[in-house]
Design an enzyme around this catalytic site. Structure first.
Site, PDB file in Angstrom:
ATOM      1  N   GLU A   1       0.844  -1.193   0.000  1.00 29.19           N
ATOM      2  CA  GLU A   1       0.000   0.000   0.000  1.00 29.19           C
ATOM      3  C   GLU A   1       0.878   1.242   0.000  1.00 29.19           C
ATOM      4  OE1 GLU A   1      -3.784  -0.154   1.719  1.00 29.19           O
ATOM      5  OE2 GLU A   1      -3.468   1.645   2.924  1.00 29.19           O
TER       6      GLU A   1
ATOM      7  N   ALA B   1      -9.442  11.854   3.046  1.00 31.05           N
ATOM      8  CA  ALA B   1     -10.819  11.778   3.544  1.00 31.05           C
ATOM      9  C   ALA B   1     -11.746  12.604   2.668  1.00 31.05           C
ATOM     10  CB  ALA B   1     -10.878  12.289   4.980  1.00 31.05           C
TER      11      ALA B   1
ATOM     12  N   HIS C   1      -7.992   3.230  -3.899  1.00 25.47           N
ATOM     13  CA  HIS C   1      -8.991   3.393  -2.846  1.00 25.47           C
ATOM     14  C   HIS C   1     -10.120   4.278  -3.373  1.00 25.47           C
ATOM     15  CE1 HIS C   1      -6.453   2.313   0.927  1.00 25.47           C
ATOM     16  NE2 HIS C   1      -6.089   1.595  -0.120  1.00 25.47           N
TER      17      HIS C   1
ATOM     18  N   GLY D   1     -15.011   5.764   4.268  1.00 23.70           N
ATOM     19  CA  GLY D   1     -14.178   6.944   4.442  1.00 23.70           C
ATOM     20  C   GLY D   1     -14.350   7.552   5.819  1.00 23.70           C
TER      21      GLY D   1
ATOM     22  N   ALA E   1     -20.006   1.381   3.231  1.00 20.57           N
ATOM     23  CA  ALA E   1     -19.137   0.845   2.181  1.00 20.57           C
ATOM     24  C   ALA E   1     -19.866  -0.216   1.361  1.00 20.57           C
ATOM     25  CB  ALA E   1     -17.871   0.253   2.800  1.00 20.57           C
TER      26      ALA E   1
ATOM     27  N   HIS F   1     -14.220  -2.077  14.235  1.00 22.06           N
ATOM     28  CA  HIS F   1     -14.199  -0.662  13.873  1.00 22.06           C
ATOM     29  C   HIS F   1     -14.471   0.176  15.129  1.00 22.06           C
ATOM     30  CE1 HIS F   1     -15.363   3.135  11.994  1.00 22.06           C
ATOM     31  NE2 HIS F   1     -14.792   2.698  10.880  1.00 22.06           N
TER      32      HIS F   1
END
Length: 291
Positions: A17, A51, A77, A108, A125, A150
């Protein structure tokens, strides 16, 4: 060929990444790091963006250039908080035109002013997964998942329910948020399997460069670190500062990777931090990745 087809045909594999620089004068150094890591032949490279989709044009330009210069399979992304369907559709078309056929679908980060206007056409998502899969079935779609749950989830079970929902919406595979306790990955995979989800889950490994950066990242993403590992890093910091922490971080990441592969992880997703030196140090001595 979608990324899911590549990762099903190669195990174990490495994916990377990258975080695209915001300013063009930083591009030469960035691409120098990418070039060195491209020699590892990663099965794909993902490219983040800010973001709310900020700097996403920059992300697209960087991703397209990585594909063209280094023949990398690139995944962009794609976040949906505050986005309209028309805007997402236009961006997907631009990705396909640039030869990028995979996205990591994310809600996001939430902006500071949480209001109904933020949600617009997408709330989760999974909504983005469904939208992309329905409109562009040729596009590969991956999602994120969380071994530590999360930060906004009230429980691990609730978070797992949403992870399953993303897979059921059409996600090809998932990449985990960073974690430091291998048992969390094992438990996540087992829980998914108990609910009928057997699609690949790629463990995300984050190099530790300093105590300051580690504490900042833990605060941002809500991940946990086993006390024993934290003490190891604190001792390194007290005796040798950032350089000693970096060496200990490399050791910890290498240990994680070995344990994950022994557990049967299909591959490793390494958060490169655009730092070829530390990534190469981590992978040194791991024959699965060419050494």
């Amino acid at each position: 060929m979608k990324i899911i087809d590549r990762i099903k045909n190669k195990s174990p594999f490495l994916s990377l990444e990258f975080f695209p620089p915001k300013e063009r004068d930083q591009w030469p150094r960035f691409f120098g790091q990418v070039e060195r890591l491209a020699e590892l032949d990663p099965v794909f490279a993902s490219v983040t963006y800010g973001a709310g989709g900020s700097f996403r044009d920059n992300t697209l330009d960087i991703a397209a250039e990585m594909r063209k210069r280094f023949d990398l399979k690139v995944m962009s992304h794609l976040t949906c908080v505050g986005a309209r369907e028309k805007s997402i559709a236009e961006y997907v078309e631009r990705l396909l035109e640039a030869g990028i056929g995979d996205v990591l679908a994310l809600r996001g980060d939430m902006p500071g002013n949480d209001s109904d206007e933020i949600w617009k056409d997408f709330r989760h998502a999974s909504d983005l997964v469904e939208f992309v899969k329905e409109g562009w079935p040729e596009m590969g779609v991956a999602t994120a998942c969380y071994p530590d749950a999360h930060p906004e989830s009230p429980s691990i079970d609730d978070d797992l329910r949403w992870t399953c929902h993303k897979f059921n919406a059409g996600s090809d595979f998932a990449v985990t948020q960073l974690f430091f306790d291998v048992r969390r990955y094992r438990d996540l995979v087992r829980r998914l399997e108990s609910r009928g989800i057997t699609d690949p889950v790629l463990p995300g490994i984050l190099p530790i460069l300093s105590m300051a950066s580690l504490n900042r990242i833990l605060a941002l993403c809500g991940a946990n670190i086993p006390p024993k590992l934290y003490l190891e890093l604190q001792e390194a910091d007290q005796t040798g500062g950032d350089e000693a922490v970096r060496r200990k971080g490399v050791e910890i990441a290498r240990r994680q990777i070995r344990e994950l592969l022994d557990l049967g992880a299909p591959g490793i997703h390494l958060y490169s931090l655009n730092n070829a030196d530390v990534c190469l140090d981590i992978l040194t001595g791991l024959p699965e990745f060419g050494d």
